[in-house]
Design an enzyme around this catalytic site. Structure first.
Site, mmCIF file in Angstrom:
data_model
loop_
_atom_site.group_PDB
_atom_site.id
_atom_site.type_symbol
_atom_site.label_atom_id
_atom_site.label_comp_id
_atom_site.label_asym_id
_atom_site.label_seq_id
_atom_site.Cartn_x
_atom_site.Cartn_y
_atom_site.Cartn_z
ATOM 1 N N ASP A 205 167.072 -26.855 -17.975
ATOM 2 C CA ASP A 205 167.635 -27.165 -16.651
ATOM 3 C C ASP A 205 166.938 -26.261 -15.639
ATOM 4 O O ASP A 205 167.006 -25.027 -15.749
ATOM 5 C CB ASP A 205 169.148 -26.915 -16.669
ATOM 6 N N GLU B 213 166.577 -32.005 -15.548
ATOM 7 C CA GLU B 213 167.299 -31.657 -16.774
ATOM 8 C C GLU B 213 166.886 -32.594 -17.904
ATOM 9 O O GLU B 213 166.788 -33.810 -17.697
ATOM 10 C CB GLU B 213 168.783 -31.890 -16.483
HETATM 11 P P1 TTP Z 1 171.488 -29.142 -10.713
HETATM 12 O O1 TTP Z 1 170.697 -28.841 -11.946
HETATM 13 O O2 TTP Z 1 172.948 -29.440 -10.847
HETATM 14 O O3 TTP Z 1 171.368 -27.943 -9.690
HETATM 15 P P2 TTP Z 1 170.158 -27.016 -9.364
HETATM 16 O O4 TTP Z 1 168.974 -27.281 -10.217
HETATM 17 O O5 TTP Z 1 169.893 -27.089 -7.889
HETATM 18 O O6 TTP Z 1 170.747 -25.584 -9.658
HETATM 19 P P3 TTP Z 1 171.061 -24.881 -11.077
HETATM 20 O O7 TTP Z 1 170.628 -25.842 -12.153
HETATM 21 O O8 TTP Z 1 170.247 -23.631 -11.056
HETATM 22 O O9 TTP Z 1 172.525 -24.627 -11.060
HETATM 23 O O10 TTP Z 1 170.843 -30.374 -9.952
HETATM 24 C C1 TTP Z 1 169.451 -30.589 -9.888
HETATM 25 C C2 TTP Z 1 169.039 -31.126 -8.533
HETATM 26 O O11 TTP Z 1 169.732 -32.337 -8.270
HETATM 27 C C3 TTP Z 1 169.382 -30.195 -7.406
HETATM 28 O O12 TTP Z 1 168.342 -29.260 -7.135
HETATM 29 C C4 TTP Z 1 169.637 -31.118 -6.254
HETATM 30 C C5 TTP Z 1 170.087 -32.417 -6.899
HETATM 31 N N1 TTP Z 1 171.534 -32.608 -6.721
HETATM 32 C C6 TTP Z 1 171.977 -33.403 -5.670
HETATM 33 O O13 TTP Z 1 171.184 -33.972 -4.932
HETATM 34 N N2 TTP Z 1 173.339 -33.545 -5.499
HETATM 35 C C7 TTP Z 1 174.261 -32.933 -6.302
HETATM 36 O O14 TTP Z 1 175.486 -33.077 -6.100
HETATM 37 C C8 TTP Z 1 173.780 -32.123 -7.392
HETATM 38 C C9 TTP Z 1 174.749 -31.416 -8.311
HETATM 39 C C10 TTP Z 1 172.419 -31.976 -7.548
HETATM 40 MG MG MG Z 2 169.176 -27.411 -12.303
#
Ligand code: TTP
Ligand code: MG
Length: 358
Positions: free
Chosen positions: A9, A104
């Site tokens: 991730d 992911e």
């Molecule tokens: P995540 O993996 O949930 O978040 P992240 O990578 O920004 O942070 P971390 O893993 O370190 O906690 O989501 C991946 C990407 O997906 C994120 O950068 C932006 C997008 N996203 C959205 O557009 N809307 C959302 O509600 C979420 C959760 C993520």
């Molecule tokens: Mg992430």
């Protein structure tokens, strides 16, 4: 053989890409998204998270929490190309890759292409490659199933690398808050709290029938997770050609209303599966097995355009048409099945993969 599963991730994915490309954005609270009007935060960097800024939060709320927050526009198409580059690295290690979102994925590295013995060594290498070649930071979790690998990747975020070996799995799960369990959203978590279930250990005290009483179909999954069991394979969607479900009835059915009811249940379940797997196809097939074990199938092609995933009501309309085509008269039915498959000419890719261009 004990499987070796890695969950990767990316950390603060969109925000980290923007920081990578523009050094002026580094070290300051940053959100990706529309700053004004009805804008929402897609993600925030870790500096902004310290102020409580989170994904899916309205930009106005984020600004209240963190007045110095800098916003940058979301460049979704660009993030997709970065995601594809990351997948190129994964592919050097295994063909069994299940993308969950842009940032992911699960990798089954049990029989990896490099012949590397330990999952942790592969995870370390992949993290290093992502850092060197792409300039981004990933967190990785390694274990013998998907559930644990995902928990592990989250455990030491950011820049995490965590292994849950079989002998530590039960202890690890015992201490986990139920919110961290797969499929436990806020509503289920609140329901569990009401029953005094806060951790994996609490969950383990409940028998399967007890859990069924409260959580229905999902009970088995919670029961297994509490015992660190998860047998789901890493599904590289490229291999998947069809997706379906079938129900064998407690008693044979022949009444029209009952058949329709069962068909509707089947459509609801199939729609849920398709959403969950990001799967779409062009051909819908109905299977009818009669009480005497004879069986017929009826199909129709071109049911939806492109990569649109059909919803339950569309499936139900089409399934009823297929049922009429089957002209089953009053013959008692033992089983009904419904599946979606790719047409031969169609690209054998999931919507997520098509959209990622993987
Ligand atoms: P995540 O993996 O949930 O978040 P992240 O990578 O920004 O942070 P971390 O893993 O370190 O906690 O989501 C991946 C990407 O997906 C994120 O950068 C932006 C997008 N996203 C959205 O557009 N809307 C959302 O509600 C979420 C959760 C993520
Ligand atoms: Mg992430």
């Amino acid at each position: 053989m004990v499987r070796k599963i890695i969950h990767i991730d990316m950390d603060a994915f969109y925000a980290s890409i923007e920081e990578r490309d523009n050094p002026a954005l580094r070290g300051i609270p940053l959100a990706v998204g529309q700053a004004d009007g009805r804008g929402v935060v897609t993600t925030a960097n870790y500096e902004a998270r310290r102020f409580g800024v989170r994904s899916a939060m309205s930009s106005s709320k984020a600004r209240k929490l963190c007045p110095n927050l800098t916003f940058v526009q979301c460049r979704f198409e660009y993030y997709k190309t970065v995601s594809a580059q990351i997948h190129q690295i994964f592919k050097e290690y295994t063909d069994i890759i299940e993308p969950i979102s842009l940032d992911e994925a699960f990798l089954d590295v049990s029989n990896n292409l490099r012949g590397i013995e330990l999952g942790i060594d592969i995870a370390r290498e992949i993290k290093q490659r992502i850092r060197n070649d792409i300039g981004l930071i990933a967190s990785a979790g390694v274990s013998y199933n998907k559930f644990l690998a995902k928990i592990a990747s989250d455990y030491r975020k950011p820049d995490g690398l965590c292994v849950i070996p079989p002998e530590r799995a039960m202890d690890f799960v015992a201490k986990m808050p139920v919110e961290a369990f797969w499929g436990v959203g806020p509503v289920t978590a609140a329901k569990m709290h009401n029953l005094g279930i806060y951790t994996g250990e609490d969950l383990r005290k409940f028998s399967l029938p007890e859990l069924r009483l409260h959580f229905g179909k999902a009970a088995k999954q919670y029961f297994d997770f509490a015992r660190a069991i998860d047998n789901r394979p890493v599904e590289s969607y490229r291999e998947r050609k069809s997706n379906g479900c079938e129900h064998t009835f407690d008693h044979d059915i022949s009444n029209k209303t009952e058949i329709e009811q069962q068909l509707l249940l089947l459509c609801n379940e199939l729609a849920e599966r398709l959403q969950k797997h990001g799967f779409s196809g062009h051909t819908l097939t109905l299977k009818v097995r009669f009480a005497d074990f004879t069986q017929i199938t009826r199909s129709m092609s071109g049911i939806c355009r492109g990569t649109t995933i059909p919803d339950s009501s569309l499936l139900f309309t089409l399934a009823q048409e297929l049922m009429n085509k089957a002209d089953i008269q009053e013959k008692p039915i033992r089983l009904l099945g419904l599946s979606i498959s790719k047409s031969d000419s169609g690209k054998n890719l999931s919507p997520l993969q098509m959209y990622l261009d993987l």
